[in-house]
Design a protein around this motif. Structure first.
Motif, PDB file in Angstrom:
ATOM      1  N   LYS A   1       2.480   4.146  -7.606  1.00  0.00           N
ATOM      2  CA  LYS A   1       1.954   2.760  -8.977  1.00  0.00           C
ATOM      3  C   LYS A   1       3.472   2.004 -10.004  1.00  0.00           C
ATOM      4  CE  LYS A   1      -1.056   1.807 -12.107  1.00  0.00           C
ATOM      5  NZ  LYS A   1      -2.293   3.010 -13.784  1.00  0.00           N
TER       6      LYS A   1
ATOM      7  N   SER B   1       1.128  -0.888  -0.042  1.00  0.00           N
ATOM      8  CA  SER B   1       0.026   0.092  -0.296  1.00  0.00           C
ATOM      9  C   SER B   1       0.887   1.430   0.065  1.00  0.00           C
ATOM     10  CB  SER B   1      -1.118  -0.168   0.927  1.00  0.00           C
ATOM     11  OG  SER B   1      -0.433  -0.098   1.963  1.00  0.00           O
TER      12      SER B   1
ATOM     13  N   GLN C   1      -1.840   2.474  -7.482  1.00  0.00           N
ATOM     14  CA  GLN C   1      -3.421   1.477  -8.001  1.00  0.00           C
ATOM     15  C   GLN C   1      -4.457   1.880  -7.046  1.00  0.00           C
ATOM     16  OE1 GLN C   1      -2.500  -2.431  -8.228  1.00  0.00           O
ATOM     17  NE2 GLN C   1      -2.145  -2.461 -10.035  1.00  0.00           N
ATOM     18  N   ALA C   2      -4.383   2.417  -6.022  1.00  0.00           N
ATOM     19  CA  ALA C   2      -5.679   2.531  -5.611  1.00  0.00           C
ATOM     20  C   ALA C   2      -6.181   4.247  -5.585  1.00  0.00           C
ATOM     21  CB  ALA C   2      -5.960   2.655  -3.827  1.00  0.00           C
TER      22      ALA C   2
ATOM     23  N   GLY D   1      -1.005   0.637  -3.049  1.00  0.00           N
ATOM     24  CA  GLY D   1      -0.939   2.045  -2.805  1.00  0.00           C
ATOM     25  C   GLY D   1      -1.658   2.878  -4.209  1.00  0.00           C
TER      26      GLY D   1
END
Length: 306
Positions: free
Chosen positions: A194, A164, A171-172, A169
């Motif tokens: 990313k 994350s 990508q989120a 993270g």
């Protein structure tokens, strides 16, 4: 399927570079083939899909960065093979998941159907999970490094880059940013996680046998070339076609994703990529010819057409 050797280069130094690239691409393909479970062993479908998703395609930029950094820092062949193998598995898992309908929803990857299209969504989900686990299995092999602290450090680098606070993270943030306006700083933060985190990890893993001075320079190089990689990706999404890219062109615009091109425009995005490249190259100046492969890879990242 395009590989790095498709680049239009003719001079002697470039010819030598392309020979090196082909050798390393073939080598990591062999290492991955040996490490991956056989498709004839149970569960056969999962193992077949894992092999489908990682073998026989891709530029292998992360593995190449790993090998190039290892040449600078004299990292052992056993350690760098494991590192390159692990980084390619993490990258492949991220692509399999990224292509799924709940993420970027793309049907094409490396010039062939995405894993969830070739098999099914449940299998694709498990492929990503299994490749991620196998990456850490490979990197945690007992006696991989003479120095146990080096091996623990390598595991820590990969774990942080994947989670994350790294790739996942990023990508989120990417998914949460669809249809929104981001500042250049916000976009840079997203892509440092990313895309950049795994590129930095690949280079640092290869450099794990090096001195503090070498590691610091490699870290600066990787930070800037990792961001340049993403800027060029955004440019190619606009300028290249699907057959050249091996994935769906224009996907970012279609998905209303913020990119360096949408924020800066095409010309300024190209200027930024060049600035990042120059900064990355500057970090390697103290090492002269020993850093030749890293410089050549930076040039490819900047000038690639796919």
């Amino acid at each position: 399927m395009k590989t790095m050797t498709d680049a239009n280069m003719t001079d002697k130094s470039t010819t030598n570079f392309l020979i090196w690239v082909k050798d390393k691409q073939d080598h990591i393909e062999m290492v991955l083939d040996e490490v991956l479970p056989s498709e004839t062993s149970a569960p056969e479908k999962l193992h077949e899909a894992m092999r489908y998703s990682i073998l026989g395609g891709g530029k292998r930029v992360r593995a190449l960065l790993c090998y190039a950094a290892a040449e600078l820092c004299a990292t052992t062949a056993t350690a760098v093979d494991a590192a390159a193998c692990a980084i390619e598995m993490i990258h492949a898992y991220s692509l399999v998941h990224d292509d799924m309908p709940c993420m970027d929803n793309d049907d094409l990857r490396r010039g062939k159907p995405s894993c969830h299209k070739q098999y099914d969504e449940a299998t694709a989900l498990l492929v990503g999970d299994a490749l991620q686990s196998l990456a850490f299995d490979v990197l945690s092999t007992p006696t991989l490094c003479e120095n146990a602290n080096q091996q623990i450090s390598m595991l820590n680098i990969l774990a942080k880059a994947s989670g994350s606070s790294g790739m996942a993270g990023g990508q989120a943030i990417d998914l949460a940013s669809i249809g929104k306006s981001l500042t250049q700083t916000e976009l840079e933060t997203m892509h440092q996680l990313k895309t950049g985190a795994l590129i930095q990890a690949a280079t640092l893993l290869g450099a794990s046998g090096g001195s503090h001075e070498q590691m610091s320079a490699v870290m600066s190089y990787a930070e800037h070339i990792g961001l340049a990689f993403q800027v060029v990706d955004d440019i190619l999404d606009v300028e290249a076609d699907t057959s050249t890219l091996g994935k769906t062109a224009g996907k970012d615009a279609e998905s209303s994703k913020p990119t360096y091109v949408t924020i800066l425009g095409l010309d300024l995005a190209k200027e930024l990529a060049d600035q990042l490249y120059q900064t990355a190259i500057s970090a390697l100046i103290p090492f002269g010819e020993d850093a030749k492969r890293l410089r050549e890879l930076a040039g490819f990242i900047l000038h690639r057409s796919f």
